[in-house]
Design a protein around this motif. Sequence first.
Motif, PDB file in Angstrom:
ATOM      1  N   MET A 188     -23.396 -19.912  -2.969  1.00  0.00           N
ATOM      2  CA  MET A 188     -22.850 -19.589  -4.344  1.00  0.00           C
ATOM      3  C   MET A 188     -21.685 -18.349  -3.858  1.00  0.00           C
ATOM      4  O   MET A 188     -20.634 -18.244  -4.511  1.00  0.00           O
ATOM      5  CB  MET A 188     -23.905 -18.599  -5.175  1.00  0.00           C
ATOM      6  N   ASP A 189     -21.852 -17.761  -2.896  1.00  0.00           N
ATOM      7  CA  ASP A 189     -20.845 -16.837  -2.063  1.00  0.00           C
ATOM      8  C   ASP A 189     -19.530 -17.507  -2.101  1.00  0.00           C
ATOM      9  O   ASP A 189     -18.445 -17.222  -2.016  1.00  0.00           O
ATOM     10  CB  ASP A 189     -21.142 -16.000  -1.226  1.00  0.00           C
ATOM     11  N   GLU A 190     -19.871 -18.763  -1.100  1.00  0.00           N
ATOM     12  CA  GLU A 190     -18.806 -19.601  -0.662  1.00  0.00           C
ATOM     13  C   GLU A 190     -18.070 -20.069  -1.950  1.00  0.00           C
ATOM     14  O   GLU A 190     -16.760 -20.234  -1.810  1.00  0.00           O
ATOM     15  CB  GLU A 190     -19.302 -20.750   0.338  1.00  0.00           C
ATOM     16  N   LEU A 191     -18.908 -20.679  -2.931  1.00  0.00           N
ATOM     17  CA  LEU A 191     -18.197 -21.095  -4.234  1.00  0.00           C
ATOM     18  C   LEU A 191     -17.461 -20.354  -4.982  1.00  0.00           C
ATOM     19  O   LEU A 191     -16.262 -20.548  -5.205  1.00  0.00           O
ATOM     20  CB  LEU A 191     -19.272 -21.931  -4.795  1.00  0.00           C
ATOM     21  N   ASP A 192     -17.751 -18.942  -4.909  1.00  0.00           N
ATOM     22  CA  ASP A 192     -17.067 -17.891  -5.626  1.00  0.00           C
ATOM     23  C   ASP A 192     -15.798 -17.528  -4.863  1.00  0.00           C
ATOM     24  O   ASP A 192     -14.823 -17.544  -5.608  1.00  0.00           O
ATOM     25  CB  ASP A 192     -18.153 -16.856  -5.695  1.00  0.00           C
TER      26      ASP A 192
ATOM     27  N   GLY B 279     -10.714 -18.788  -0.160  1.00  0.00           N
ATOM     28  CA  GLY B 279     -11.388 -19.381   0.999  1.00  0.00           C
ATOM     29  C   GLY B 279     -11.471 -20.939   0.990  1.00  0.00           C
ATOM     30  O   GLY B 279     -11.355 -21.452  -0.097  1.00  0.00           O
ATOM     31  N   VAL B 280     -12.123 -21.246   2.046  1.00  0.00           N
ATOM     32  CA  VAL B 280     -12.338 -22.759   1.845  1.00  0.00           C
ATOM     33  C   VAL B 280     -13.872 -22.924   1.880  1.00  0.00           C
ATOM     34  O   VAL B 280     -14.767 -21.753   2.266  1.00  0.00           O
ATOM     35  CB  VAL B 280     -12.040 -23.921   3.046  1.00  0.00           C
ATOM     36  N   LEU B 281     -14.426 -24.229   1.585  1.00  0.00           N
ATOM     37  CA  LEU B 281     -16.086 -24.232   1.529  1.00  0.00           C
ATOM     38  C   LEU B 281     -16.634 -24.663   3.005  1.00  0.00           C
ATOM     39  O   LEU B 281     -16.159 -25.517   3.377  1.00  0.00           O
ATOM     40  CB  LEU B 281     -16.457 -25.348   0.400  1.00  0.00           C
ATOM     41  N   ASN B 282     -17.389 -23.809   3.348  1.00  0.00           N
ATOM     42  CA  ASN B 282     -17.965 -24.273   4.866  1.00  0.00           C
ATOM     43  C   ASN B 282     -19.300 -24.765   4.724  1.00  0.00           C
ATOM     44  O   ASN B 282     -20.335 -23.959   5.243  1.00  0.00           O
ATOM     45  CB  ASN B 282     -17.809 -22.965   5.692  1.00  0.00           C
ATOM     46  N   LEU B 283     -19.573 -25.786   3.835  1.00  0.00           N
ATOM     47  CA  LEU B 283     -20.872 -26.252   3.565  1.00  0.00           C
ATOM     48  C   LEU B 283     -21.192 -27.026   4.537  1.00  0.00           C
ATOM     49  O   LEU B 283     -22.432 -27.531   4.837  1.00  0.00           O
ATOM     50  CB  LEU B 283     -21.002 -26.782   2.225  1.00  0.00           C
ATOM     51  N   MET B 284     -20.411 -27.951   5.078  1.00  0.00           N
ATOM     52  CA  MET B 284     -20.828 -29.377   5.879  1.00  0.00           C
ATOM     53  C   MET B 284     -20.347 -29.009   7.354  1.00  0.00           C
ATOM     54  O   MET B 284     -19.130 -28.673   7.591  1.00  0.00           O
ATOM     55  CB  MET B 284     -20.066 -30.532   5.141  1.00  0.00           C
ATOM     56  N   GLN B 285     -21.051 -29.500   8.150  1.00  0.00           N
ATOM     57  CA  GLN B 285     -20.795 -29.282   9.591  1.00  0.00           C
ATOM     58  C   GLN B 285     -20.921 -30.814  10.430  1.00  0.00           C
ATOM     59  O   GLN B 285     -22.025 -31.536   9.689  1.00  0.00           O
ATOM     60  CB  GLN B 285     -21.353 -28.349  10.431  1.00  0.00           C
ATOM     61  N   PHE B 286     -20.073 -31.453  10.769  1.00  0.00           N
ATOM     62  CA  PHE B 286     -20.630 -32.747  11.340  1.00  0.00           C
ATOM     63  C   PHE B 286     -19.502 -33.148  12.568  1.00  0.00           C
ATOM     64  O   PHE B 286     -18.676 -32.291  13.062  1.00  0.00           O
ATOM     65  CB  PHE B 286     -20.279 -33.830  10.128  1.00  0.00           C
TER      66      PHE B 286
ATOM     67  N   GLN C 183     -24.270 -24.958 -11.665  1.00  0.00           N
ATOM     68  CA  GLN C 183     -25.628 -25.555 -11.141  1.00  0.00           C
ATOM     69  C   GLN C 183     -26.393 -24.868 -10.219  1.00  0.00           C
ATOM     70  O   GLN C 183     -27.473 -24.529 -10.236  1.00  0.00           O
ATOM     71  CB  GLN C 183     -25.312 -26.821 -10.662  1.00  0.00           C
ATOM     72  N   HIS C 184     -25.625 -24.162  -9.234  1.00  0.00           N
ATOM     73  CA  HIS C 184     -26.282 -23.551  -8.080  1.00  0.00           C
ATOM     74  C   HIS C 184     -27.055 -22.085  -8.825  1.00  0.00           C
ATOM     75  O   HIS C 184     -28.071 -21.738  -8.189  1.00  0.00           O
ATOM     76  CB  HIS C 184     -25.298 -23.038  -6.809  1.00  0.00           C
ATOM     77  N   ALA C 185     -26.232 -21.621  -9.800  1.00  0.00           N
ATOM     78  CA  ALA C 185     -26.902 -20.324 -10.226  1.00  0.00           C
ATOM     79  C   ALA C 185     -28.133 -20.703 -11.158  1.00  0.00           C
ATOM     80  O   ALA C 185     -29.076 -19.783 -11.038  1.00  0.00           O
ATOM     81  CB  ALA C 185     -25.822 -19.671 -11.274  1.00  0.00           C
ATOM     82  N   LEU C 186     -28.210 -21.894 -11.530  1.00  0.00           N
ATOM     83  CA  LEU C 186     -29.329 -22.278 -12.238  1.00  0.00           C
ATOM     84  C   LEU C 186     -30.506 -22.500 -11.602  1.00  0.00           C
ATOM     85  O   LEU C 186     -31.498 -22.056 -11.619  1.00  0.00           O
ATOM     86  CB  LEU C 186     -29.041 -23.395 -13.132  1.00  0.00           C
ATOM     87  N   ALA C 187     -30.210 -23.210 -10.279  1.00  0.00           N
ATOM     88  CA  ALA C 187     -31.343 -23.431  -9.612  1.00  0.00           C
ATOM     89  C   ALA C 187     -31.697 -22.150  -8.684  1.00  0.00           C
ATOM     90  O   ALA C 187     -33.117 -22.010  -8.644  1.00  0.00           O
ATOM     91  CB  ALA C 187     -30.701 -24.253  -8.345  1.00  0.00           C
TER      92      ALA C 187
END
Length: 130
Positions: A39-43, A50-57, A84-88
């Motif tokens: 949620m911090d990254e999405l915010d 910034g950019v979303l650093n959710l995936m590494q491959f 959706q993340h906030a609801l989860a």
Amino acid sequence: MDEPSGLGERGSAIWQAMATADVPRNALVLEAARLADRMDELDNIIQGKGVLNLMQFRLDFPNGDDEPYTVEVKFQAPLAEARQHALAFANILTKLSPADSKAAAAPAPVPADLPSNVSPLDRLNKKLKA
């Protein structure tokens, strides 16, 4: 209790505050911590910071192939994803919160002399007149 690797600042704080010796509970705590970091990254993206650093491959290039690989990851609606993340996150925290020790007060029984379709205001007026 060892902190799982990869947690950010807020995720780490949640882990430290909520982790226990209970393994199933810790699975939920870990997911809450990860969600908080996401949620911090999405915010940051929503705010244009910034950019979303959710995936590494990792890509392995075959030998002798001069064609570059193109990898494209799209997040079409970061605001909707954040909701959706906030609801989860709220759902997980609800499951983790201790049960309230005070039970909710039972609703007042409908007096026998009043039909069940009488409004609460009518009941109050009848009570005040009595």
